[in-house]
Every structure is written in structure tokens, then in C-alpha cells.
Design a protein around this motif. Structure first.
Motif, PDB file in Angstrom:
ATOM      1  N   ASN A 291      59.479  92.217   4.894  1.00  0.00           N
ATOM      2  CA  ASN A 291      59.002  92.624   6.215  1.00  0.00           C
ATOM      3  C   ASN A 291      57.669  91.946   6.534  1.00  0.00           C
ATOM      4  O   ASN A 291      56.607  92.456   6.208  1.00  0.00           O
ATOM      5  CB  ASN A 291      58.831  94.140   6.273  1.00  0.00           C
ATOM      6  N   PHE A 292      57.784  90.785   7.155  1.00  0.00           N
ATOM      7  CA  PHE A 292      56.559  90.089   7.559  1.00  0.00           C
ATOM      8  C   PHE A 292      56.009  90.697   8.838  1.00  0.00           C
ATOM      9  O   PHE A 292      56.777  91.100   9.722  1.00  0.00           O
ATOM     10  CB  PHE A 292      56.851  88.609   7.790  1.00  0.00           C
ATOM     11  N   MET A 293      54.711  90.735   8.933  1.00  0.00           N
ATOM     12  CA  MET A 293      54.089  91.269  10.142  1.00  0.00           C
ATOM     13  C   MET A 293      52.652  90.763  10.255  1.00  0.00           C
ATOM     14  O   MET A 293      52.096  90.226   9.304  1.00  0.00           O
ATOM     15  CB  MET A 293      54.077  92.802  10.088  1.00  0.00           C
ATOM     16  N   TRP A 294      52.115  90.908  11.443  1.00  0.00           N
ATOM     17  CA  TRP A 294      50.692  90.652  11.643  1.00  0.00           C
ATOM     18  C   TRP A 294      49.991  91.970  11.883  1.00  0.00           C
ATOM     19  O   TRP A 294      50.466  92.790  12.681  1.00  0.00           O
ATOM     20  CB  TRP A 294      50.463  89.760  12.868  1.00  0.00           C
ATOM     21  N   VAL A 295      48.890  92.173  11.204  1.00  0.00           N
ATOM     22  CA  VAL A 295      48.022  93.293  11.525  1.00  0.00           C
ATOM     23  C   VAL A 295      46.872  92.715  12.340  1.00  0.00           C
ATOM     24  O   VAL A 295      46.231  91.735  11.910  1.00  0.00           O
ATOM     25  CB  VAL A 295      47.525  94.014  10.260  1.00  0.00           C
ATOM     26  N   THR A 296      46.640  93.265  13.521  1.00  0.00           N
ATOM     27  CA  THR A 296      45.697  92.670  14.473  1.00  0.00           C
ATOM     28  C   THR A 296      44.602  93.659  14.844  1.00  0.00           C
ATOM     29  O   THR A 296      44.625  94.816  14.409  1.00  0.00           O
ATOM     30  CB  THR A 296      46.433  92.270  15.762  1.00  0.00           C
ATOM     31  N   ASP A 297      43.688  93.195  15.654  1.00  0.00           N
ATOM     32  CA  ASP A 297      42.645  94.054  16.214  1.00  0.00           C
ATOM     33  C   ASP A 297      41.846  94.789  15.139  1.00  0.00           C
ATOM     34  O   ASP A 297      41.599  95.988  15.243  1.00  0.00           O
ATOM     35  CB  ASP A 297      43.257  95.090  17.183  1.00  0.00           C
ATOM     36  N   PHE A 298      41.475  94.051  14.110  1.00  0.00           N
ATOM     37  CA  PHE A 298      40.643  94.653  13.074  1.00  0.00           C
ATOM     38  C   PHE A 298      39.304  95.068  13.657  1.00  0.00           C
ATOM     39  O   PHE A 298      38.837  94.463  14.625  1.00  0.00           O
ATOM     40  CB  PHE A 298      40.395  93.643  11.949  1.00  0.00           C
ATOM     41  N   PRO A 299      38.673  96.068  13.088  1.00  0.00           N
ATOM     42  CA  PRO A 299      37.310  96.373  13.510  1.00  0.00           C
ATOM     43  C   PRO A 299      36.430  95.149  13.251  1.00  0.00           C
ATOM     44  O   PRO A 299      36.638  94.432  12.273  1.00  0.00           O
ATOM     45  CB  PRO A 299      36.884  97.530  12.603  1.00  0.00           C
ATOM     46  N   LEU A 300      35.477  94.940  14.136  1.00  0.00           N
ATOM     47  CA  LEU A 300      34.564  93.816  13.962  1.00  0.00           C
ATOM     48  C   LEU A 300      33.592  94.092  12.819  1.00  0.00           C
ATOM     49  O   LEU A 300      33.277  93.221  12.026  1.00  0.00           O
ATOM     50  CB  LEU A 300      33.797  93.584  15.267  1.00  0.00           C
TER      51      LEU A 300
ATOM     52  N   ALA B 118      29.893  92.678   8.614  1.00  0.00           N
ATOM     53  CA  ALA B 118      31.084  92.087   9.218  1.00  0.00           C
ATOM     54  C   ALA B 118      32.299  92.452   8.378  1.00  0.00           C
ATOM     55  O   ALA B 118      32.272  92.331   7.157  1.00  0.00           O
ATOM     56  CB  ALA B 118      30.944  90.578   9.299  1.00  0.00           C
ATOM     57  N   LYS B 119      33.345  92.925   9.034  1.00  0.00           N
ATOM     58  CA  LYS B 119      34.563  93.263   8.281  1.00  0.00           C
ATOM     59  C   LYS B 119      35.248  91.970   7.811  1.00  0.00           C
ATOM     60  O   LYS B 119      35.677  91.875   6.666  1.00  0.00           O
ATOM     61  CB  LYS B 119      35.514  94.060   9.171  1.00  0.00           C
ATOM     62  N   HIS B 120      35.343  90.990   8.686  1.00  0.00           N
ATOM     63  CA  HIS B 120      35.969  89.722   8.308  1.00  0.00           C
ATOM     64  C   HIS B 120      34.866  88.762   7.853  1.00  0.00           C
ATOM     65  O   HIS B 120      34.645  88.585   6.676  1.00  0.00           O
ATOM     66  CB  HIS B 120      36.768  89.173   9.488  1.00  0.00           C
TER      67      HIS B 120
ATOM     68  N   GLY C 180      47.581  86.512   3.908  1.00  0.00           N
ATOM     69  CA  GLY C 180      46.558  85.655   4.481  1.00  0.00           C
ATOM     70  C   GLY C 180      45.909  86.338   5.652  1.00  0.00           C
ATOM     71  O   GLY C 180      46.342  87.408   6.076  1.00  0.00           O
ATOM     72  N   GLY C 181      44.869  85.716   6.143  1.00  0.00           N
ATOM     73  CA  GLY C 181      44.181  86.300   7.283  1.00  0.00           C
ATOM     74  C   GLY C 181      43.270  85.282   7.922  1.00  0.00           C
ATOM     75  O   GLY C 181      42.968  84.240   7.329  1.00  0.00           O
ATOM     76  N   GLY C 182      42.886  85.577   9.150  1.00  0.00           N
ATOM     77  CA  GLY C 182      41.987  84.664   9.827  1.00  0.00           C
ATOM     78  C   GLY C 182      41.464  85.267  11.107  1.00  0.00           C
ATOM     79  O   GLY C 182      41.632  86.464  11.337  1.00  0.00           O
ATOM     80  N   SER C 183      40.870  84.419  11.897  1.00  0.00           N
ATOM     81  CA  SER C 183      40.284  84.916  13.140  1.00  0.00           C
ATOM     82  C   SER C 183      40.003  83.757  14.076  1.00  0.00           C
ATOM     83  O   SER C 183      40.025  82.594  13.680  1.00  0.00           O
ATOM     84  CB  SER C 183      38.978  85.665  12.853  1.00  0.00           C
ATOM     85  N   ILE C 184      39.742  84.124  15.327  1.00  0.00           N
ATOM     86  CA  ILE C 184      39.131  83.187  16.262  1.00  0.00           C
ATOM     87  C   ILE C 184      37.632  83.264  16.018  1.00  0.00           C
ATOM     88  O   ILE C 184      37.104  84.340  15.742  1.00  0.00           O
ATOM     89  CB  ILE C 184      39.482  83.589  17.714  1.00  0.00           C
TER      90      ILE C 184
END
Length: 593
Positions: free
Chosen positions: A430-439, A451-453, A489-493
Motif C-alpha cells: 500500500n503505497f501512499m503519500w503523507v502530506t501537509d506535515f507540520p512545519l 523544524a520538523k523537516h 522517502g520524503g521531501g519538500s518544496i
RNA sequence: GGCCCGGUAGUUCAGUUGGUUAGAACGCUAGCCUGUCACGCUAGAGGCCGUGGGUUCAAGUCCCAUCCGGGUCGCCA
């Protein structure tokens, strides 16, 4: 010991199956196993791809036969002869119909009896495997995993190169930065008292590369974090590192989920539906108690705070009054497998995550037992049962605490119960994206937001006005790729506005001087024009672990480190000579072990 | 740093309420064996019971410390 002389390998084991009988073949490798029947000797020759049976009998030249009878496991040999059909076949191996009838044999290296048998299907403890890693790597399982890793690595490169990503090697000796994980430090000889750090990730360099006009970058990057190890965490690891210009969140996600769907199709024959579903961080926490939810099974969290307000039970009421919540998991129909004793075990798990206890209602055939219902009003009991959809045969597990603790404890219980009761399909992904992490997240220890990320993460546009007033509510343009409860994995703008970046540093408690000292070069670079950009990084070792269906990251790393961050084969880390320390301007204070 | 689990022939393990000479399988050594492929048969060697203290008439077994390994919490922007 002999030399190869004029003999050279003509075929690998797997290549011989395509050859006609009578073909002349020279094969080379190690002896996996000898079977000496007296007048006849069989020896399994192992090479990179498998085994080929060598055969010797009365027709074999006498000196060759004598050499063959001296063969032992792990001797390295080269053997020339003719392929012939076996008189009795072995259907369990690809080369089981043929054998090499040897006319010339050279023993290139003898071998002592190894400390464990070099074959599959035997248990060897991890310490021994790692101490003699070169023997472990000869075994089919680990060997083929390393080959798979190489194949996946090539496919990753081909994917990004074909999509016009530029591969750039960023430095390994870099500037230490204060945020995030502990750095490995490397003293400078030339500049006394100064240190390099090994990169936790090439983060700043890849952002700079976007400012340098490369548009799209990737790298298989070695990264280093001086933190404690886990089954899925090594102090040095490989990351598939990506950065792209002129993109927003969706663009990065689409580009990179393409990698994963391609790899799964190519290597596992699995068609993963894309685009992957997205779930916000808030929803993931609320429903699964985790920012990397395993969605292959239910056992979702239920918030019963509302019905527990004024319920009469101090533990529940206090949690709510303190700003926390009361939540539960309904282990549906599991009352028989979750005994009282099992609940005690689950309670221990909950406590590990900071819960003070675990309240329960067990609705077993033999009768209902509960640790909390005796404290509740009839009204509250029926309301809570209704919320939980409780029926005969269910077990309710309730945690009341701060939200963080409730989520952590119930999230862990969910996984434990599902694992013990086999509530999911091992072959489902079950692949998915978790989005809108707290800043930001609040760091209790230092009494400030961190910073969370990382500090270069772009806030959601609509949250920018709240940056100063309600930092805890701000969400980031950050995303994690998650599969079956594993963060792949993970990333951001990233922020590309120097003013906003300066504001972020201020919010994170950096003085202007410190921001300049640590990240001045980045701030300066932004002044000369910065395209909007963003990216992500995959944990390559975790990806291979997943694809090789292994439990531990050590199973996909050739020479992994153990829990004390050492490497048992070479024995590092180790002491160094005083002279080396002197040259590095380091005083020796550590006691000799 | 905390918690949990483990450490006994080369390897994987068993070893009862503390009680004769610590066992098994595989591996290893030697001999026999011409179609094996987990070859077979016969014989044999192999143990500081992780290490150091303690309790006891007696410790692989109980207690303490320590080392090594595994899992995990903290930690891992």
C-alpha cells in the motif's frame, strides 16, 4: 596451490545449460560440497550465479582424480572438461541435467574449515556472520541480495538519467550544521582546531545546484548520522537524492512515484496503482496514530474524548482537561486471542511509548471484563460502546493522555496486534503519500520550536500569515512516501525567497549572526536568482530491504555496522597512534580500552 | 542513557527442583564405498558452559558486576 596457467574461465555455471553435450567448458569458482563415493567423486562448483557439478571417475586422469579426492569445501579451483548429461538428474537446480566431466583441475587456493557452513538453510548468529562477512556473502541468499541491490541501483540511475536528471557528486567533507542529527566530525590537519562534518544529506548542495541551473539533479548519496542504530537504521546509508526546479509538490510526487512503480513492475512483477493516494499528516495521526501508517488493515483509532467528558473516571477526565484525549482501538472479534495475559503484554508496549496504562474492555464468550467500566456512569458506558462499535467478541483498548502519547501508544498497539494475528496480506503493498506535515514541532527539551523537516522547507501559502502567531498550526509543503508502515522517502518544496528564509531562521531561534555563520552561503546564493525548487530523498537501503523482502537493513548492506556502531569484521572504530592525533591537533583523553 | 531477550563442542541447540563422567544434530578427522546431490556405512577427535566475583558441601543452573550480540524507547532537521 597452483596457478591458473593457461586455463581461463569460458562459461559461468548458468551459461552451461544452453550448451550442447560434449562442449568443452572451463569453469572456475569455489567448492561448495564434495561427495566422494569411492570410485567416483562429485564436487559442486559454486560461482557468482549458481553451482555446476564436477564429476570424476575411473576414466579421469589419475593425477586429476587424486587431486579431486583431496578437495574440500571452499577450495578455489579451475576445472576444464566436457559437458555431459547426468545419469541421474537433479531437478532442484538449473544445471541439474548436466555435469562437467573434468579432465584438468587446478587447486588455486586451499581453505581452512570455515567457522560456519557456507550454505543456505542454516542459522548462524549475527555476530559470527558479520565477523566473517566474506563467508556470509558467499552464501546464496545474501549474495543474490547484493546482486539484486546492484540491479536496482542501475535501474534507479537509468530512470533518472532517462528523464534528464543530471548526476552530480557532492562533497563528503562538508560544513557542520547545528540542526538535526548528530554529525560525524573529521578534524582538519591543515586548519588546526577546525572540523569537517560528514553529510547527513546533500541537502544544501542540491539546492545550490538548482540555483546553478541544473534544473534536475540526482545522486546515489552516502549519508552519515551519528545516532543509535535500529533494524532499519545504520549510521551510514545510501540515499537516492533528487532535486527539481520549477516544480510544486504534485510534480515531485508524480516524477518520483514513477520510479517506484517502475521498479516494482520490473523486479517484482507487481503493478502498483499510481498516482499514490495522499493522506494528510493530521488524518494519518488521527486514524492510525502514526505519520507512516500501515493501511493494509483496520484497527483504526476512535476518539471517544467527547463521550468521556464528565464520565466520572478521573484518568479519562484528567487527560481531557490537560488538553489531551481519550482514544481507543477496537480489536474486532479478537477477544479469544487477546487474553488477560496478552492485555498485560500490550500494556507493557503502551508504557514503552509513555502511556501510564492501558484501559480495556474484553467482551469474551465467558463474560465481559473491564478495567474502567466500573468507574463510568451507565450513560458513558453505552455512549462509549456505541462510539467504538463494540460487540460481543471485541476487545477495546483505551489510552488517555496527551495526544502525542495516545497516538504513539495506540499506533504501536495497532501494529503489534495486527502482526500477532496476521491481519494483513504480506504480498500487498500500500503505497501512499503523507502530506501537509507540520512545519514545526515543539522541542520540550530546549523550549522552542524546531523544524520538523528542515529549516528550508516551504510553508503552505495559506499558513504563511500564521507563522509568527501560531507556528504550531503551520503546515509545510512536505511529503513522505510511505508503504506498509515504512517511510521510504520524503521531501519538500524549498524556500526560494531570501526574506522568507530569514524569517524562518528567526522563528527557529537563530540570531542573524548564527544564521549567517551557518547558512550564509545559501542566503547569499538566493540573492542572485533562485528558481522555485523542491525534491526528495529515498532511503535506498530501505527500498532494497522492502524489495528483497528482508526484515533488517543489514541484510542488504555488504558490510553493515552493529548496535555499537562498530563493524565487526574490520574492528572499526579503533584507536589511532599518538602521532596521528598530534598531526590533527587533537589531545588524547580517551582511556585505552 | 533506559528497558527487554540471548551467550553451553567449529555451528545450531537441549540441559529438569542446584547433585554422578555436560548431550544431540550438522560440520570436522580417518577408513570403506562407481551415480551422488542433506550421499551412505564404520570409527574418532572436539567443552574455561562469554568473563570476573559471590552464595553453597556442591553452580552450566541461584545472586551481583562486566563484556559481546539482537530488539526497542529516547534520539534519528
Amino acid at each position: 596451490m597452483e596457478t591458473m596457467g593457461n586455463l581461463r574461465r569460458t562459461h559461468y555455471s548458468y551459461e552451461t545449460v544452453a550448451l550442447p553435450e560434449g562442449s568443452e567448458v572451463t569453469a572456475a569458482g569455489s567448492i561448495a560440497k564434495c561427495r566422494d563415493l569411492g570410485g567416483m567423486i562429485f564436487a559442486d562448483l559454486r560461482d557468482n550465479y549458481g553451482v555446476l557439478q564436477l564429476a570424476f571417475n575411473e576414466g579421469t586422469p589419475k593425477d586429476v582424480f587424486e587431486k579431486a579426492s583431496a578437495l574440500k569445501s571452499e577450495y578455489v579451483v579451475i576445472a576444464k572438461g566436457k559437458l555431459r548429461a547426468r545419469e541421474s538428474v537433479n531437478k532442484t537446480i538449473p544445471t541439474g541435467l548436466i555435469e562437467l566431466y573434468v579432465s584438468e583441475l587446478r587447486i588455486l587456493s586451499e581453505a581452512e574449515t570455515p567457522p560456519f557452513e557456507v550454505r543456505e538453510g542454516i542459522n548462524v548468529n549475527d555476530e559470527l556472520r558479520l565477523r566473517y562477512r566474506y563467508l556470509d556473502l558467499r552464501r546464496e541468499g545474501l549474495h543474490s541480495t547484493m546482486v539484486l541491490r546492484s540491479d536496482i541501483s542501475r535501474a534507479v540511475r537509468e530512470y533518472y538519467l532517462s528523464r534528464h536528471f543530471i548526476e552530480v557528486e557532492t562533497p563528503v567533507l562538508i560544513k557542520s550544521t547545528p540542526e538535526g542529527a548528530r554529525d560525524y566530525l573529521v578534524p582538519s590537519r591543515v586548519q588546526p582546531g577546525r572540523f569537517y562534518a560528514l553529510p547527513q544529506s546533500p541537502q544544501l548542495y542540491k539546492q545550490i545546484l538548482m540555483l546553478s541551473g541544473f534544473d534536475k539533479y540526482f545522486q546515489m548519496a552516502r549519508c552519515f548520522r551519528d545516532e543509535d542504530l535500529r533494524a532499519d537504521r545504520q549510521p551510514e546509508f545510501t540515499q537516492i537524492d533528487i532535486e527539481m526546479s520549477f516544480v510544486d509538490e504534485e510534480d515531485v510526487r508524480r516524477e518520483n512515484e514513477g520510479l517506484v512503480t517502475g521498479l516494482f513492475r520490473q523486479f517484482m512483477g507487481i503493478d502498483v496503482p499510481a498516482p499514490f493516494p495522499c493522506m494528510t499528516y493530521a488524518e494519518a495521526m488521527r486514524r492510525f496514530g502514526s505519520d507512516k501508517p500501515d493501511t493494509r488493515f483496520g484497527l483504526e483509532l476512535v476518539d471517544v474524548s467527547v463521550v468521556c467528558e464528565g464520565c466520572g473516571f478521573g484518568v479519562f477526565e484528567n487527560a481531557i482537561a490537560g488538553g489531551g484525549s481519550v482514544r481507543l482501538i477496537n480489536a474486532k472479534g479478537l477477544a479469544e486471542s487477546i487474553s488477560r495475559k496478552e492485555i498485560d503484554r500490550l500494556t507493557e508496549t503502551a508504557k514503552t511509548y509513555g502511556a501510564k496504562g492501558l484501559a480495556y474492555l474484553r467482551m469474551a464468550e465467558g463474560g465481559e471484563t473491564s478495567s474502567y467500566e466500573k468507574f463510568l456512569s451507565d450513560e458513558a458506558i453505552s455512549a462509549l460502546r456505541k462510539e467504538a462499535n463494540a460487540e460481543a467478541g471485541d476487545v477495546l483498548l483505551v489510552v488517555a493522555d496527551k495526544d502525542d502519547t495516545v497516538f504513539a501508544a495506540l499506533g504501536a498497539l495497532r501494529l503489534e496486534i495486527a502482526k500477532k494475528n496476521s491481519l494483513f496480506d504480506e504480498n500487498q503493498f500500500n503505497f501512499m503519500w503523507v502530506t501537509d506535515f507540520p512545519l514545526f514541532e515543539y522541542d520540550e527539551e530546549n523550549g522552542r520550536f524546531v523544524a520538523k523537516h528542515h529549516p528550508f522547507t516551504m510553508p503552505k501559502e495559506e499558513d504563511i500569515p500564521k507563522l509568527d502567531t501560531a507556528p504550531g498550526e503551520c503546515r509545510a509543503k512536505a511529503y513522505d512516501m510511505v508503504v506498509n508502515g515504512v517511510e521510504l522517502g520524503g521531501g519538500s518544496i524549498r524556500i526560494n525567497d531570501p526574506a522568507l528564509q530569514a524569517r524562518m531562521f528567526k522563528l527557529l531561534g537563530f540570531t542573524d549572526e548564527r544564521a549567517k555563520e551557518n547558512f550564509g552561503f545559501l542566503m547569499e546564493a538566493y540573492r542572485y536568482g533562485a528558481p522555485p525548487h523542491g525534491g526528495m530523498a529515498f532511503g535506498f537501503d530501505r527500498l532494497v530491504t522492502l524489495m528483497a523482502i528482508k526484515d533488517s537493513i543489514r541484510e542488504v548492506i555488504a558490510f553493515p555496522k552493529v548496535q555499537n556502531a562498530g563493524e565487526p569484521m574490520s574492528g572499526c572504530p579503533d584507536t589511532v597512534e599518538a602521532k596521528q592525533l598530534d598531526e590533527l591537533h587533537i589531545a588524547s583523553t580517551a582511556k585505552e580500552p
